[in-house]
Design a protein around this motif. Structure first.
Motif, PDB file in Angstrom:
ATOM      1  N   THR A  34      -4.012  -0.537   6.384  1.00 11.11           N
ATOM      2  CA  THR A  34      -4.086   0.925   6.345  1.00 11.11           C
ATOM      3  C   THR A  34      -5.000   1.473   7.442  1.00 11.11           C
ATOM      4  N   SER A  93       0.817  -1.216   0.000  1.00  9.68           N
ATOM      5  CA  SER A  93       0.000   0.000   0.000  1.00  9.68           C
ATOM      6  C   SER A  93       0.849   1.264   0.000  1.00  9.68           C
ATOM      7  N   LYS A 140       0.461   3.600   2.085  1.00  6.25           N
ATOM      8  CA  LYS A 140       0.808   3.861   3.473  1.00  6.25           C
ATOM      9  C   LYS A 140       2.072   3.102   3.873  1.00  6.25           C
ATOM     10  N   GLN A 166      -5.079   5.467   0.946  1.00 11.01           N
ATOM     11  CA  GLN A 166      -3.687   5.054   1.109  1.00 11.01           C
ATOM     12  C   GLN A 166      -3.515   3.539   1.012  1.00 11.01           C
ATOM     13  N   SER A 167      -4.620   2.829   0.887  1.00 10.98           N
ATOM     14  CA  SER A 167      -4.546   1.371   0.772  1.00 10.98           C
ATOM     15  C   SER A 167      -4.327   0.913  -0.668  1.00 10.98           C
ATOM     16  N   ASN A 190      -4.472  -4.873   2.254  1.00 13.40           N
ATOM     17  CA  ASN A 190      -4.002  -3.495   2.263  1.00 13.40           C
ATOM     18  C   ASN A 190      -4.943  -2.585   3.029  1.00 13.40           C
TER      19      ASN A 190
END
Length: 547
Positions: free
Chosen positions: A146, A86, A88, A244-245, A142
């Motif tokens: 996240t 991800s 993140k 952000q994933s 993910n």
């Protein structure tokens, strides 16, 4: 390679050059902290190959230049990332390693792209796309990572998002007007909204605030195939973080990636860095696998290759790129020439018949016994360079050292010398070019450029059929290389003399230097067997009279 000492003889290496480098590398590895490896600057001749085979020693690695390469620098070693992690996670790795870019590799560990801070920033600064999770094929893992979430329920089969992201922060009836099949819905603890979302065939329900769904909500999710997760974040934070994933491969740079190979030379990559001005560049090996990354600041304190010169101290005879290397020692038995260093070094120059004599005595002076193989190589080199102690360059030191080494190597000097010279001096099957470049050295004498090739043979009569081709080759070499004189010494090992063949604009200097008359550009001079002691000094004296 970092922290390596390269030990090299001269170009067109002879036996002394190769054997001295191998033996001195053994000494340095026994006494030093930095590993040393012998290298060669050309192909080994028949004599040298016979010696290496006889003592079962591998020939040194062939090296063309010692210019600084990326592999010599302390580049950043950052583990490359997978394309499905991800954003993140990528940002977390960047902060941990204090880097602005990360190389991305495929399933075969080969460079697939580059993820940078600007890639991450663009995913937020561009117009927000609420279908980004579906477009990027974000995985459930993910999303859980996240949002620091846990999975409450997931139906069997592959997890896949097909819709958009919505935030259900309104009355259920209002949510009903915007939600569609396959959507991702972020919701609080309102059970009526949760039931509506599931009933609308959403693919994922995210419950915020660490609120757990009721059994009725879970049962409906099972009926409708909706995944449920719960996160400790509030609804605003969850909606801000969820993008952000998306996997890094959705935003990373994939085209026109500028990368460098670990073997690339520093002076060649500087201009590319100046023109492109990226923060850093991936470095790959010969298999396209990432080994690190390089930035401009790495070039400020570039590590130069460490080099020890043996059997020469003349720049024109040495390895290419020597000016970019750090010369740390010179071991030689020739005249002192033009190699310059930036700081004081260990320079050992002795008037003996072979560099290998000096190397052997360095062993003995330090109380170290060379291995049987190294002792054999040093014996062979002394025999070769002194023509079994018959050369005028030969000294008592050479003789004493040879005898001492032969005991260690368990070698019969006379018998070995016959085998070695027989194997190395036959001219059968050789071309003029092979003979000429077997041991060719350039010199600068009183501003004149001179080239001298020496070939020892026990079959000097076998050269006659090649004489015409040899003279043609030498004239061509003189013209194309800008040599004033090209000289071939065809040394008769048995009788102790040499046939001198000359070419070039000032070839008549040879007649004056040795008080002989050249016939068809050649003449036999008895007693002449040493290039260093009997050829270069008279030519130097004769050239000085031309001014």
């Amino acid at each position: 390679m970092k922290n390596i000492i390269y030990i090299t003889g001269h170009r067109n290496p002879d036996t002394d050059s190769i054997c001295a480098a191998i033996a001195y590398a053994e000494f340095k590895n026994k006494t030093g902290k930095i590993p040393a490896i012998p290298i060669r600057l050309g192909e080994v001749n028949r004599e040298t190959q016979f010696i290496l085979n006889y003592f079962n020693v591998e020939k040194p690695e062939l090296v063309n230049t010692v210019k600084t390469q990326i592999s010599d620098l302390d580049i950043d070693i950052v583990a490359p990332i997978s394309p499905d992690i991800s954003l993140k996670m990528a940002w977390s790795i960047m902060r941990k390693n204090d880097t602005k870019t990360l190389p991305v590799i495929d399933d075969n560990d080969r460079l697939a792209g580059v993820a940078s801070v600007s890639n991450l920033a663009s995913s937020y600064l561009d117009v927000w796309d609420n279908s980004i999770l579906a477009k990027s094929n974000t995985t459930l893992e993910n999303i859980l990572d996240t949002l620091s979430a846990k999975c409450v329920y997931k139906p069997n089969g592959t997890f896949k998002i097909t819709g958009k992201i919505i935030v259900s922060a309104m009355h259920p009836e209002s949510t009903k007007s915007i939600i569609e099949v396959g959507d991702v819905a972020i919701c609080g603890d309102r059970e009526d909204s949760q039931l509506l979302i599931i009933d609308s065939k959403a693919s994922l329900l995210i419950i915020t605030g660490n609120h757990s769904p009721t059994d009725g909500v879970i049962e409906l999710a099972k009926t409708n195939g909706c995944t449920i997760i719960e996160t400790p974040y509030d609804t605003f934070t969850a909606s801000r973080l969820i993008t952000q994933s998306i996997p890094i491969n959705h935003v990373m740079s994939k085209k026109n990636i500028i990368s460098f190979n670990s073997d690339d030379f520093i002076d060649e990559i500087k201009s590319i860095m100046i023109e492109t001005r990226y923060r850093s560049y991936p470095v790959i090996d010969e298999n396209n696998k990432v080994v690190g990354s390089i930035s401009r600041y790495h070039l400020i304190s570039e590590n130069r290759k460490k080099v020890i010169l043996v059997d020469h101290n003349e720049k024109t005879q040495s390895v290419l790129g020597l000016e970019d290397a750090e010369i740390i020692e010179i071991i030689d038995h020739h005249r002192i020439a033009d190699v310059q260093t930036g700081s004081p070094i260990y320079f050992r120059n002795e008037p003996v018949g072979s560099t290998s004599t000096i190397v052997a005595n360095i062993f003995f002076e330090n109380g170290i016994r060379p291995s049987k193989g190294a002792a054999g190589l040093l014996c062979a080199a002394i025999i070769s360079d002194t023509l079994l102690l018959k050369s005028p360059t030969s000294t008592l030191v050479d003789e004493l050292t040879l005898n001492k080494l032969s005991q260690i190597a368990n070698l019969n000097i006379e018998e070995f010398a016959k085998e070695m010279f027989k194997a190395g001096t036959s001219l059968d099957g050789k071309t003029a070019e092979e003979i000429f470049y077997q041991d060719f050295k350039p010199f600068t004498l009183n501003t004149f450029k001179i080239g001298v090739s020496q070939v020892g043979t026990m079959y000097i009569e076998g050269f006659e059929p090649l004489k015409g081709d040899m003279i043609e080759l030498m004239e061509k070499k003189a013209k194309e290389g800008g040599f004033d004189i090209i000289l071939l010494m065809l040394t008769d090992i048995l009788n102790g003399g040499s046939v001198l063949i000359a070419a070039g604009e000032h070839k008549d200097v040879i007649s004056k230097a040795f008080d002989v008359t050249l016939t068809d550009d050649g003449v036999y001079v008895p007693g002449i067997v040493s290039r260093k002691k009997q050829i270069i000094p008279p030519i130097t004296a004769a050239l000085s009279k031309l001014k």
